[in-house]
Design a protein around this motif. Structure first.
Motif, short mmCIF file in Angstrom:
data_model
loop_
_atom_site.label_atom_id
_atom_site.label_comp_id
_atom_site.label_asym_id
_atom_site.label_seq_id
_atom_site.Cartn_x
_atom_site.Cartn_y
_atom_site.Cartn_z
N SER A 1 5.81 -5.41 15.98
CA SER A 1 6.97 -5.06 16.35
C SER A 1 7.66 -4.49 15.16
CB SER A 1 7.78 -6.62 16.45
OG SER A 1 7.72 -7.44 15.31
N GLY A 2 7.56 -4.51 13.99
CA GLY A 2 8.30 -3.58 12.96
C GLY A 2 7.88 -2.09 12.89
N VAL A 3 6.96 -1.76 13.89
CA VAL A 3 6.54 -0.23 13.61
C VAL A 3 7.39 0.52 14.28
CG1 VAL A 3 4.51 1.33 14.53
CG2 VAL A 3 4.04 -0.88 13.74
N THR A 4 7.82 1.79 13.64
CA THR A 4 9.04 2.49 14.04
C THR A 4 8.37 3.96 14.59
OG1 THR A 4 9.36 3.74 12.27
CG2 THR A 4 10.69 1.58 12.87
N VAL A 5 8.92 4.65 15.45
CA VAL A 5 8.29 5.91 15.80
C VAL A 5 8.15 6.64 14.73
CG1 VAL A 5 8.93 8.03 17.11
CG2 VAL A 5 9.20 5.87 18.17
N SER A 6 9.21 6.57 13.92
CA SER A 6 9.42 7.60 12.45
C SER A 6 8.00 7.27 11.81
CB SER A 6 10.70 7.05 11.78
OG SER A 6 10.77 8.00 10.65
N ASP A 7 7.69 5.97 11.55
CA ASP A 7 6.45 5.63 11.13
C ASP A 7 5.14 6.26 11.38
OD1 ASP A 7 7.83 3.65 9.39
OD2 ASP A 7 7.28 2.17 10.89
N LEU A 8 5.41 6.25 12.79
CA LEU A 8 4.05 7.05 13.32
C LEU A 8 3.97 8.44 13.19
CD1 LEU A 8 4.06 4.94 16.71
CD2 LEU A 8 2.60 4.62 14.74
N LEU A 9 5.11 9.09 13.33
CA LEU A 9 5.16 10.47 13.21
C LEU A 9 4.96 10.80 11.61
CD1 LEU A 9 8.03 11.64 15.53
CD2 LEU A 9 5.72 11.84 15.86
N THR A 10 5.42 9.95 10.83
CA THR A 10 5.27 10.38 9.34
C THR A 10 3.71 10.18 9.05
OG1 THR A 10 7.47 9.50 8.76
CG2 THR A 10 5.78 9.54 7.02
N LEU A 11 3.25 9.09 9.50
CA LEU A 11 1.68 9.00 9.49
C LEU A 11 0.78 10.29 9.80
CD1 LEU A 11 -0.86 7.34 8.98
CD2 LEU A 11 -0.75 6.50 11.02
N LEU A 12 1.37 10.80 11.08
CA LEU A 12 0.51 12.01 11.61
C LEU A 12 0.96 13.10 10.68
CD1 LEU A 12 1.52 11.58 15.45
CD2 LEU A 12 -0.50 10.76 14.19
N VAL A 13 2.09 13.33 10.27
CA VAL A 13 2.51 14.43 9.46
C VAL A 13 1.62 14.43 7.91
CG1 VAL A 13 4.46 15.58 7.95
CG2 VAL A 13 4.97 14.93 10.36
N GLY A 14 1.66 13.32 7.52
CA GLY A 14 0.85 12.98 6.41
C GLY A 14 -0.76 13.51 6.61
#
Length: 186
Positions: free
Chosen positions: A143-156
């Motif tokens: 539940s704590g995962v955000t879209v921003s987290d996921l996109l940051t992971l992909l960018v990284g």
């Protein structure tokens, strides 16, 4: 006379964008704006008039594919975890193949200044939100995962693999590792 100027401006924009797409594909986010201007047959001031920042140029270059990814997110059905992971994998594949997109997504301007808003990131965030919300509701994503987290992971991942001999394969491996976690499967 005014209509002619508008037609000229539209042609210049289209020509600059076409050249920029090729240059960014070849040289990445650091493609020379001066080279783009020369190849397009316009002055660098014309390029800057249409694209006041490098970020604006990168976003314009990526706009069509970002829209396709947005539409794709809305079309995915079935298992919520699979749908989210499939879409994220497609976004990552595009980030890896379209040199410069990861840089465009990583752009972070202070605050929410609409002049500097990152339209690529905003479109992807809007597209991913329903996928993530459904996966969280189904209990398959924390539940704590955000879209921003996921996109940051992909960018990284895209930035980390940009200079690898086989960036797509390496990026996919890192993405799968991130999804699976570090612990051995029991």
């Amino acid at each position: 006379m005014v209509d002619r100027q508008r037609a000229d401006a539209r042609r210049n924009y289209a020509r600059i964008l076409a050249v920029a797409e090729e240059e960014v594909a070849t040289h990445g986010a650091g493609a020379s704006l001066e080279q783009i201007a020369r190849t397009a047959g316009v002055g660098s001031a014309t390029v800057r008039r249409h694209f006041p920042t490098r970020q604006a140029l990168l976003e314009a270059v990526s706009r069509k594919r970002i829209e396709a990814l947005r539409v794709r997110a809305h079309s995915l059905t079935g298992d919520s975890r699979d749908a989210l992971l499939e879409w994220l994998s497609e976004v990552l594949a595009y980030c890896v193949s379209a040199r410069g997109l990861a840089t465009a997504l990583a752009y972070d301007d202070a605050g929410s200044d609409p002049v500097h808003e990152n339209s690529c990131s905003a479109a992807l965030e809007e597209a991913a939100e329903p996928l993530l919300r459904r996966a969280v509701q189904d209990g398959v994503v924390a539940s704590g995962v955000t879209v921003s987290d996921l996109l940051t992971l992909l960018v990284g991942i895209a930035l980390a693999t940009e200079h690898c001999p086989e960036p797509a394969a390496r990026a996919d491996r890192l993405f799968q590792l991130a999804v699976a976690g570090l612990s051995p499967q029991s």
